[in-house]
Design a protein around this motif. Structure first.
Motif, PDB file in Angstrom:
ATOM      1  N   HIS A  18       0.833  -1.196   0.000  1.00 45.00           N
ATOM      2  CA  HIS A  18       0.000   0.000   0.000  1.00 45.00           C
ATOM      3  C   HIS A  18       0.868   1.245   0.000  1.00 45.00           C
ATOM      4  CE1 HIS A  18      -3.346  -2.654   0.777  1.00 45.00           C
ATOM      5  NE2 HIS A  18      -2.630  -3.200   1.745  1.00 45.00           N
ATOM      6  N   CYS A  19       0.269   2.356  -0.311  1.00 48.36           N
ATOM      7  CA  CYS A  19       0.947   3.636  -0.455  1.00 48.36           C
ATOM      8  C   CYS A  19       1.754   4.019   0.783  1.00 48.36           C
ATOM      9  CB  CYS A  19      -0.099   4.711  -0.753  1.00 48.36           C
ATOM     10  SG  CYS A  19       0.581   6.357  -0.870  1.00 48.36           S
ATOM     11  N   ASP A  73      -1.244   7.945  -5.641  1.00 46.47           N
ATOM     12  CA  ASP A  73      -1.964   8.639  -4.582  1.00 46.47           C
ATOM     13  C   ASP A  73      -1.743  10.149  -4.688  1.00 46.47           C
ATOM     14  OD1 ASP A  73      -3.562   8.526  -2.113  1.00 46.47           O
ATOM     15  OD2 ASP A  73      -1.730   9.306  -1.170  1.00 46.47           O
ATOM     16  N   GLN A  76      -3.787  11.438  -7.541  1.00 48.99           N
ATOM     17  CA  GLN A  76      -5.219  11.465  -7.192  1.00 48.99           C
ATOM     18  C   GLN A  76      -5.513  12.654  -6.288  1.00 48.99           C
ATOM     19  OE1 GLN A  76      -6.624   8.000  -5.101  1.00 48.99           O
ATOM     20  NE2 GLN A  76      -8.763   8.529  -5.426  1.00 48.99           N
ATOM     21  N   GLN A  77      -4.627  12.921  -5.320  1.00 51.59           N
ATOM     22  CA  GLN A  77      -4.829  14.063  -4.427  1.00 51.59           C
ATOM     23  C   GLN A  77      -4.751  15.367  -5.193  1.00 51.59           C
ATOM     24  OE1 GLN A  77      -2.132  13.794  -1.106  1.00 51.59           O
ATOM     25  NE2 GLN A  77      -3.075  11.927  -0.323  1.00 51.59           N
TER      26      GLN A  77
END
Length: 84
Positions: A18-19, A73, A76-77
């Motif tokens: 995961h990130c 991520d 996306q942010q």
């Protein structure tokens, strides 16, 4: 590498990787996850050598996936902020 080993590695990475936000955290997490992956592979009868034969160093592979997740991520942010 056997199909069983490939399926195991894909599923394992999808579940565990995961990130992470910083390179230092990525490196530490990759090392921890590589050890965990090797142990879990051994539990299901997949030698680490079978995995490494196909993908090379699993720590490097996991670190690469962590970096990709962090970049995705961030994108996306940035997209979410731009849409606001």
């Amino acid at each position: 590498m056997s199909e069983h080993a490939i399926e195991f590695l894909r599923g394992w990475i999808g579940e565990k990787v995961h990130c992470q936000s910083s390179q230092a955290r990525i490196d530490k997490q990759a090392e921890t996850l590589a050890k965990e992956c090797a142990a879990e592979a051994a539990e299901v009868g997949i030698p680490l050598e079978d995995i490494q034969e196909e993908v090379g160093d699993i720590k490097e592979l996991i670190a690469s996936r962590l970096e990709e997740a962090a970049e995705a991520d961030e994108q996306q942010q940035a997209s979410s902020k731009a849409a606001e």
